[in-house]
Structures are given as C-alpha cells and as structure tokens.
Motif scaffolding. Structure first.
Motif, mmCIF file in Angstrom:
data_model
loop_
_atom_site.group_PDB
_atom_site.id
_atom_site.type_symbol
_atom_site.label_atom_id
_atom_site.label_comp_id
_atom_site.label_asym_id
_atom_site.label_seq_id
_atom_site.Cartn_x
_atom_site.Cartn_y
_atom_site.Cartn_z
ATOM 1 N N LYS A 38 -14.820 50.543 61.214
ATOM 2 C CA LYS A 38 -14.823 49.446 60.325
ATOM 3 C C LYS A 38 -15.696 49.772 59.291
ATOM 4 C CE LYS A 38 -15.046 46.151 64.422
ATOM 5 N NZ LYS A 38 -16.002 45.254 65.160
ATOM 6 N N LEU A 68 -11.367 50.768 57.158
ATOM 7 C CA LEU A 68 -10.589 49.755 57.758
ATOM 8 C C LEU A 68 -9.026 49.752 56.955
ATOM 9 C CD1 LEU A 68 -10.895 47.679 59.833
ATOM 10 C CD2 LEU A 68 -11.245 45.877 58.003
ATOM 11 N N SER A 119 -18.960 55.537 64.647
ATOM 12 C CA SER A 119 -18.562 56.699 64.166
ATOM 13 C C SER A 119 -18.858 58.149 64.845
ATOM 14 C CB SER A 119 -19.000 56.658 62.687
ATOM 15 O OG SER A 119 -20.274 56.912 62.427
ATOM 16 N N ASP A 120 -19.647 57.857 65.656
ATOM 17 C CA ASP A 120 -20.094 59.270 66.400
ATOM 18 C C ASP A 120 -18.906 59.845 67.100
ATOM 19 O OD1 ASP A 120 -23.157 57.694 67.646
ATOM 20 O OD2 ASP A 120 -22.429 58.168 65.810
ATOM 21 N N ASN A 121 -18.756 61.099 67.050
ATOM 22 C CA ASN A 121 -17.745 61.919 67.719
ATOM 23 C C ASN A 121 -17.651 61.631 69.080
ATOM 24 O OD1 ASN A 121 -16.431 63.355 65.711
ATOM 25 N ND2 ASN A 121 -17.588 64.925 65.878
ATOM 26 N N ALA A 135 -6.421 55.592 74.015
ATOM 27 C CA ALA A 135 -6.182 55.183 72.593
ATOM 28 C C ALA A 135 -5.267 56.100 71.873
ATOM 29 C CB ALA A 135 -7.380 54.501 71.864
ATOM 30 N N GLN A 136 -4.420 55.691 70.928
ATOM 31 C CA GLN A 136 -3.718 56.565 70.077
ATOM 32 C C GLN A 136 -4.424 56.713 68.620
ATOM 33 O OE1 GLN A 136 -1.851 54.057 71.769
ATOM 34 N NE2 GLN A 136 -1.415 55.476 73.353
ATOM 35 N N ASN A 184 -26.184 62.487 68.403
ATOM 36 C CA ASN A 184 -25.427 62.323 67.103
ATOM 37 C C ASN A 184 -24.890 63.654 66.828
ATOM 38 O OD1 ASN A 184 -24.065 60.692 65.410
ATOM 39 N ND2 ASN A 184 -25.802 61.293 63.694
ATOM 40 N N ALA A 185 -24.290 64.071 67.917
ATOM 41 C CA ALA A 185 -23.481 65.551 67.347
ATOM 42 C C ALA A 185 -22.427 65.526 66.576
ATOM 43 C CB ALA A 185 -22.915 66.049 68.530
ATOM 44 N N TYR A 187 -17.830 58.660 70.780
ATOM 45 C CA TYR A 187 -17.189 57.521 70.893
ATOM 46 C C TYR A 187 -15.649 57.710 70.500
ATOM 47 C CZ TYR A 187 -21.213 54.364 71.246
ATOM 48 O OH TYR A 187 -22.090 53.802 71.587
ATOM 49 N N VAL A 188 -15.459 58.551 69.672
ATOM 50 C CA VAL A 188 -13.935 58.991 69.327
ATOM 51 C C VAL A 188 -13.501 59.611 70.264
ATOM 52 C CG1 VAL A 188 -12.658 59.849 67.648
ATOM 53 C CG2 VAL A 188 -14.405 59.007 66.883
ATOM 54 N N GLU A 189 -14.207 60.413 70.926
ATOM 55 C CA GLU A 189 -13.517 61.415 72.056
ATOM 56 C C GLU A 189 -13.158 60.501 73.295
ATOM 57 O OE1 GLU A 189 -15.983 64.867 72.894
ATOM 58 O OE2 GLU A 189 -14.946 65.154 74.776
ATOM 59 N N ASN A 195 -15.697 44.376 54.206
ATOM 60 C CA ASN A 195 -14.226 44.097 54.197
ATOM 61 C C ASN A 195 -13.795 42.822 53.356
ATOM 62 O OD1 ASN A 195 -14.291 45.340 57.625
ATOM 63 N ND2 ASN A 195 -14.002 46.511 55.545
ATOM 64 N N THR A 240 -11.227 66.940 71.668
ATOM 65 C CA THR A 240 -10.603 65.739 71.513
ATOM 66 C C THR A 240 -9.540 66.119 70.372
ATOM 67 O OG1 THR A 240 -12.645 64.706 71.408
ATOM 68 C CG2 THR A 240 -10.964 63.413 70.027
ATOM 69 N N ARG A 259 5.742 64.728 70.761
ATOM 70 C CA ARG A 259 6.418 63.655 70.434
ATOM 71 C C ARG A 259 8.049 64.021 71.109
ATOM 72 N NH1 ARG A 259 6.887 63.208 64.403
ATOM 73 N NH2 ARG A 259 8.476 61.494 64.863
ATOM 74 N N PHE A 316 -10.141 58.268 72.675
ATOM 75 C CA PHE A 316 -8.975 59.191 73.084
ATOM 76 C C PHE A 316 -8.747 59.240 74.533
ATOM 77 C CE2 PHE A 316 -6.772 59.322 69.049
ATOM 78 C CZ PHE A 316 -7.666 59.317 68.080
ATOM 79 N N MET A 350 -5.339 65.484 70.554
ATOM 80 C CA MET A 350 -4.427 64.708 69.524
ATOM 81 C C MET A 350 -3.580 65.597 69.297
ATOM 82 S SD MET A 350 -7.509 63.146 67.401
ATOM 83 C CE MET A 350 -6.673 62.569 65.807
ATOM 84 N N ASN A 353 0.254 65.120 69.536
ATOM 85 C CA ASN A 353 1.596 64.768 68.489
ATOM 86 C C ASN A 353 2.544 65.975 68.728
ATOM 87 O OD1 ASN A 353 0.206 62.887 67.130
ATOM 88 N ND2 ASN A 353 -1.278 64.189 65.911
ATOM 89 N N ARG A 364 2.596 59.174 67.083
ATOM 90 C CA ARG A 364 1.554 60.222 66.699
ATOM 91 C C ARG A 364 0.152 59.449 66.981
ATOM 92 N NH1 ARG A 364 4.872 59.653 62.229
ATOM 93 N NH2 ARG A 364 2.900 59.113 60.843
ATOM 94 N N THR A 365 -0.976 60.238 66.962
ATOM 95 C CA THR A 365 -2.164 59.993 66.881
ATOM 96 C C THR A 365 -2.809 59.987 65.669
ATOM 97 O OG1 THR A 365 -2.817 62.211 67.428
ATOM 98 C CG2 THR A 365 -2.585 60.623 69.179
ATOM 99 N N PHE A 366 -3.959 59.023 65.371
ATOM 100 C CA PHE A 366 -4.553 58.888 63.955
ATOM 101 C C PHE A 366 -5.900 58.658 64.043
ATOM 102 C CE2 PHE A 366 -4.329 57.891 59.633
ATOM 103 C CZ PHE A 366 -5.279 57.148 59.292
ATOM 104 N N ARG A 367 -6.758 59.527 63.152
ATOM 105 C CA ARG A 367 -7.921 59.258 63.286
ATOM 106 C C ARG A 367 -8.622 59.012 61.395
ATOM 107 N NH1 ARG A 367 -13.025 63.005 64.998
ATOM 108 N NH2 ARG A 367 -14.655 61.873 64.215
ATOM 109 N N ASN A 423 -20.279 45.353 57.683
ATOM 110 C CA ASN A 423 -19.114 45.791 57.554
ATOM 111 C C ASN A 423 -18.025 44.676 57.287
ATOM 112 O OD1 ASN A 423 -19.103 48.395 57.999
ATOM 113 N ND2 ASN A 423 -19.129 48.500 60.136
#
Lengths: 292, 134
Positions: free
Chosen positions: B110, B114, B91-93, B104-105, A217-218, B95-97, A171, A262, A273, B100, A266, A270, B128-131, A167
C-alpha cells in the motif's frame, strides 16, 4: 634441638597479633564485604562491611563453616561449586555471579572474586573471598533493558498502526491528482503535489521508525538454497494449472546455489507458464511440450 | 508503466479490514477490474469467492478471523483457479516470502506502489508472478 625461650615465643606471638591486626585493619577499610577462609572453609576473618551488608554478627560468622554462617543462609549451591570445584582448579576467579535470597535482607545479586593464598613457609592455605553487591545495579540495568524493549515495541506498534491511515490518505490524494489532472488549476495541482510529497515523506519516516524498532527486518536474504525446494513450492502453487493443462514436469537433480528463495519460487513459476498454441481456425488449444 | 490493452475487466473481490482501503482500491482498479464483493476478513473472502467465482482476489495480510496468509493457503487448496494479489502495508521481505509460499501470485504494498496494481493484474492473469518495486 634448641627450644625457644619464653621471651622468643612471646615475641613471635606479639608479631603475629600485630600482623593480624594490621591485616584486619586493611580488610575493614575495604568497602566490599570480605571473607578469609581457611582450608576447611571456616571463616577466619570477616570485614566490617560483611557484617553490615549481610546483617550477621561476628559470633555467628568467625570460626563457622562458611555454609553455616548466619544460620546456614550461605549454603548457596553456586557458592559450593565455586569453592569446591572452580577454585581448586583455577586458584583464582573474578566476577562469578551469584543470586540468592537471604532471610534478613531479601534477594541479592553478588559478584564474587576469590583467590587462594598459600604460604609455603608454614604450609597454610587461605581463601580470600571478596563480595560485591550488585543488586541495585542489576535492577537498574534490567529495568533499562525492559524499558528499551517496551519503547521499541511501542514504536513498532505505533508506526504500524499509523501506516494504514497514512497510506489511505496518500492513495486518495494520488487518485484525486490523477482524476483532476486535466481540469484543475495549476495552483491547485501544485498544492496536491505538495500534499502528496509530504505524505510520502511521512511514509518514509514511518518506515524508518519501523526499521529501527522492528525485531527482524532483513533485506533480501541470500542463502545457500537447494533449488529443489523452491521448485517444489512452485509446483505446489501451480498444481491445478499443470493438471488442467495435462502437462508433465520432469525435474532432474538440481544444484544448491546462493540465492533468495522467494525469488527462485517466482522464477520457477514464471518459467513454468504452460506453453500453448491456439489453432486460429478451430479455436482449439493445443498443448506443446517445452524444455527449460 | 500502465498496460494499455487489457482484454476485459476482471471480476475481483477485495478482502481488507480497513474500510478506507476498501473504498480506495476500486478507484485504482476501475479500468482493470469490476469489484463484485468486499470482505472484512479472509473467511468472508473465501465464502464470497465460493459463491461468486471471481477471477482474482485482493488480500490484505493482517485481518481478523482468518488472515491473508491462511486465506491464501485455503484459496490455493480449494479455489486454485482464482489469482491472489496480496496488498499489504508490510514491506518486509519476510512477509513477501510468506505470501508467495502461501500461494499468492503477486505482492503489492500500500502507498505509492498501489498504482502498480494494473501491472500486477496483467502479470497474474497472464500466469506470471509480480512483486511491486518501490
């Protein structure tokens, strides 16, 4: 009542001996160890394969109570369950796995087949017990499973560790492309694009390896979610902002829906606000209430 | 799509144990952020944030001493005005879940995603939040 003559008795005994020899010959030919037990669970016959596999002698086996064969090494709890509980109910079973450590030959994993043989003519009952030694097969199978797991873990760790420098390289190339966009020669720009494309391809390969090797890896997970749960999380995340704005959040009962938790966190964040109005003359900020 | 009218350069801290990434990210951020500190782990990021009061912090996940999730929880608890953008190779869901849920917002991976960081900054600074999509 007529009594049998001596000759008739002799003929019957000869017949029984013949039948027994015939049966023993068949039993001895079979590759797997075999035992024949009477209704008291004493060994009436054991095959040659049994003696060879388990290192016991006929003297220590025949006419012995099964649990006392070979100095009691067949006193196996699982075997007891099999012979005293399972078999009386089901009359036969197959592939009953038993693991045991024998003093002479070490640990063995065995598959047992057993069948009750009842002869109505003379009301005799026997149990035929066939033993398949799967120790080596199980060892190889377990090793294969372990090896696969080790390979998966290695692939995952390797792909994960390689992702970071990959990465970084990608980048940096992308940055270079952006910064030299207006000043570089067309040929140089093409080379950069080619390098970036190759790095992206490497990244895709890495992701494929990770996906293959990852334990979990769902993809986006839709489950039935009570919306009160993501709302509570969103309120916790925004607590400071809500208090600073002097806002109140009035949440009524919310339903359960099939969604991604999740995403709903979000969405609520949002939506919450804090609405505000700016007084252009004084620069004061007024909060107004809003309804969702 | 990059936003064109960012009102100011936000003051940011970068927390990542990879020195190459700490070198790369400022170049991506240059128009949107002034990097006021770098940290090698979540604990150092918290300490720097307490001293310098940034507008936002870029958090990696896999860091020694205090990882990104634990740091995000601490930020939410003790420094709630600071926006958190998680920047990670994962990038696994899952980790994202977790990101948040930790407070995190925004979440940006990477690699190619990026360069969506300016969008992420505009989103979180606007509440706002962002993914990142990739």
């Amino acid at each position: 009542m007529s009594e049998r003559s001596d000759s008739e008795t002799h003929e019957i005994e000869e017949g029984l001996r013949d039948a027994l020899s015939y049966t023993e010959a068949i039993v001895d030919t079979v590759r797997e160890p075999l035992l024949v037990l009477d209704r008291e669970l004493r060994v009436t016959t054991a095959s040659r394969a049994f003696y060879q596999t388990f290192g016991v002698s006929p003297k220590a086996t025949v006419q012995q109570f099964i649990y006392e064969v070979g100095n009691g090494e067949w006193n196996i709890p699982d075997l007891r369950i099999l012979l005293e509980e399972v078999l009386p109910q089901h009359k036969a079973f197959q592939d009953f796995e038993v693991a045991h450590t024998f003093p002479a030959i070490g640990r063995r994993v065995m598959l047992l087949n057993a069948r009750q043989l009842i002869r109505a003519s003379n009301n005799t009952e026997h149990i035929l017990l066939a033993i398949e030694d799967i120790t080596e097969r199980k060892r190889i199978s377990d090793e294969l499973v372990r090896s696969n797991e080790d390979l998966q873990r290695f692939a995952y760790v390797a792909a994960h560790d390689l992702r970071s420098p990959l990465n970084s390289g990608l980048n940096l190339l992308q940055l270079l492309a952006r910064q030299t966009k207006d000043t570089s020669h067309e040929g140089d720009a093409q080379l950069l694009d080619l390098a970036i494309a190759n790095f992206r391809r490497l990244g895709e390969l890495m992701e494929a390896i990770l996906a293959y090797s990852a334990v979990e890896n769902a993809p986006q997970r839709r489950t039935v979610v009570s919306l009160e749960d993501p709302l509570k999380i969103a309120l916790q995340n925004l607590q400071h902002h809500i208090e600073s704005a002097g806002a109140t959040i009035d949440a009524r009962a919310l339903p359960s829906v099939s969604t991604d938790r999740t995403q709903m966190v979000m969405v609520f964040q949002n939506l919450m606000r804090i609405p505000s109005e700016v007084n252009n003359d004084s620069g004061d900020v007024n909060n107004s209430s809003g309804r969702m | 799509m990059e936003p064109t009218n960012l009102p100011k350069r936000y003051r940011a801290i970068i927390a990542d144990d990879d020195p190459m990434f700490r070198y790369t990210l400022p170049a991506v951020l240059q128009e949107a952020c002034e990097v006021i500190a770098e940290a090698e782990n979540g604990l150092a990021a918290l300490e720097a944030a307490e001293a310098l009061h940034p507008d936002l912090v870029f958090l990696d996940i896999s860091m020694p001493v205090l990882d990104g999730f634990q740091a995000a929880v601490q930020f939410r608890r003790n420094l709630p005005t600071i926006r958190i953008i998680v920047v990670s190779s994962h990038s696994d869901n899952a980790y994202v879940e977790e990101a948040f849920l930790s407070g995190a917002q925004a979440y940006v991976t990477k690699g190619s995603a990026l360069f969506q960081i300016p969008e992420a900054i505009e989103a979180v600074m606007g509440g706002r939040t962002f993914r990142a999509s990739y």
